[in-house]
Design an enzyme around this catalytic site. Structure first.
Site, PDB file in Angstrom:
ATOM      1  CD1 TRP A  97      -5.729  -0.394   9.918  1.00 48.07           C
ATOM      2  CD2 TRP A  97      -4.902   1.617   9.395  1.00 48.07           C
ATOM      3  NE1 TRP A  97      -4.529  -0.601   9.266  1.00 48.07           N
ATOM      4  CE2 TRP A  97      -3.998   0.614   8.933  1.00 48.07           C
ATOM      5  CE3 TRP A  97      -4.581   2.961   9.179  1.00 48.07           C
ATOM      6  CZ2 TRP A  97      -2.809   0.929   8.286  1.00 48.07           C
ATOM      7  CZ3 TRP A  97      -3.408   3.259   8.528  1.00 48.07           C
ATOM      8  CH2 TRP A  97      -2.538   2.256   8.089  1.00 48.07           C
ATOM      9  CG  ASP A  99     -10.748   0.937   4.798  1.00 42.49           C
ATOM     10  OD1 ASP A  99     -11.846   1.090   5.363  1.00 42.49           O
ATOM     11  OD2 ASP A  99     -10.134  -0.151   4.805  1.00 42.49           O
ATOM     12  CB  THR A 111      -0.924   0.013   1.235  1.00 47.37           C
ATOM     13  OG1 THR A 111      -1.736  -1.154   1.236  1.00 47.37           O
ATOM     14  CG2 THR A 111      -1.813   1.242   1.246  1.00 47.37           C
ATOM     15  CD  GLN A 114      -4.711  -2.919   0.117  1.00 44.57           C
ATOM     16  OE1 GLN A 114      -4.462  -3.520  -0.927  1.00 44.57           O
ATOM     17  NE2 GLN A 114      -4.850  -3.525   1.286  1.00 44.57           N
ATOM     18  NE  ARG A 142     -12.753  -1.157   7.016  1.00 47.95           N
ATOM     19  CZ  ARG A 142     -12.606  -2.285   6.338  1.00 47.95           C
ATOM     20  NH1 ARG A 142     -13.233  -3.392   6.742  1.00 47.95           N
ATOM     21  NH2 ARG A 142     -11.847  -2.342   5.260  1.00 47.95           N
TER      22      ARG A 142
END
Length: 296
Positions: A216, A157, A83, A113, A214
């Site tokens: 991480w 995300d 990523t 990602q 959410r």
């Protein structure tokens, strides 16, 4: 100091990375790099050694920096990038500013990602910038950061990381159903993580069941203050990433949400609705610990 860049060649440089490299080591004074409209297909890195730089696009929609690395792309060493090496624009220098341009990761949906802007820098400022991608569009690394009147899109995300970051009058646009806007990794003991002030949340046609965020990491902090929310957001609002223990450590907060998705009576019971007195504390200068982003 002023430097110009034009893909058509009528400037000091044709490529943005060449312009950055020309000042990154030897120049101490603030530098403005003025970017003329065009498509700049390159991967750009601003090293920590660079002076304060303003990347100034002449037209937000027609000045486009684009690249298409994703986590599975093989790097020079033959190994997948992962990523953190996929960014189209990679910022490591403090007091960096970008205005009036588009930064895009064009890897496409379903490729994993793929970061558009990797911002691991203190006192970074984005104004009137479009950040476009799918999964993990914007990484906010360490430090204080400010995003004003930006458009940020993605699916999973698409705003993530540990920074204390203010998003001021931004539009957040979700491209697919059952996605997540934020994945904060706020360090334990940090007063503020992501704070969204007077923003708008939208979704593409038919997009639904999107979560506001959410965690991480266990101490994620996200606050939406006076946000206009369309029908793309799921009524429960927040997800625990399959780790119920993070419900007791994460801080997920809202105040004054409006729109079809702004109803809060079905939000998860481990999120909070702030009082007017609490919400009044969410102001730019206190959040950024006295740093004024308009100074750059």
């Amino acid at each position: 100091m002023l430097i110009t860049v034009s893909a058509q060649g009528e400037a000091d440089f044709r490529r943005l990375q060449e312009a950055v490299d020309s000042v990154a080591r030897d120049v101490q004074e603030p530098v403005t790099i003025r970017i003329r409209p065009g498509i700049y297909e390159e991967k750009v890195t601003v090293p920590a050694s660079a002076p304060p730089i303003l990347l100034l696009g002449e037209d937000r929609d027609r000045t486009v920096l684009t690249w298409s690395d994703n986590a599975h792309t093989l790097g020079p060493d033959g190994a997948p990038l992962g990523t953190f090496r996929t960014g189209t624009l990679n910022i490591f220098a403090s007091r960096f500013t970008v205005e009036n341009m588009t930064v895009r990761n064009d890897s496409g949906p379903g490729t994993g990602q793929a970061v558009a802007a990797f911002v691991d820098a203190d006192q970074a400022v984005f104004r009137r910038v479009r950040l476009m991608g799918d999964q993990d569009t914007l990484y906010t690394g360490n430090g204080k950061q400010y995003y004003g009147e930006c458009y940020i899109e993605g699916d999973v995300d698409y705003i993530f990381g540990p920074a204390t970051a203010v998003f001021d009058r931004c539009q957040l646009h979700s491209k697919r159903s059952r996605g997540y806007i934020t994945a904060a990794s706020t360090p334990e003991g940090t007063a503020f993580g992501y704070v969204f002030l007077d923003c708008e949340i939208t979704g593409g046609e038919g997009v639904s069941d999107v979560y506001l965020g959410r965690p991480w990491r266990p101490f994620a902090h996200v606050a939406f203050i006076r946000t206009k929310i369309d029908g793309s957001i799921t009524p429960e609002g927040w997800h625990n990433w399959g780790q119920p223990e993070r419900e007791t450590t994460s801080r997920y907060e809202e105040y004054g949400s409006t729109g079809i998705g702004g109803g809060t009576h079905k939000r998860v019971d481990w999120s909070r609705q702030l009082t007017a007195e609490e919400a009044a504390q969410f102001r730019i200068l206190p959040i950024l610990d006295g740093w004024h982003p308009e100074g750059y």
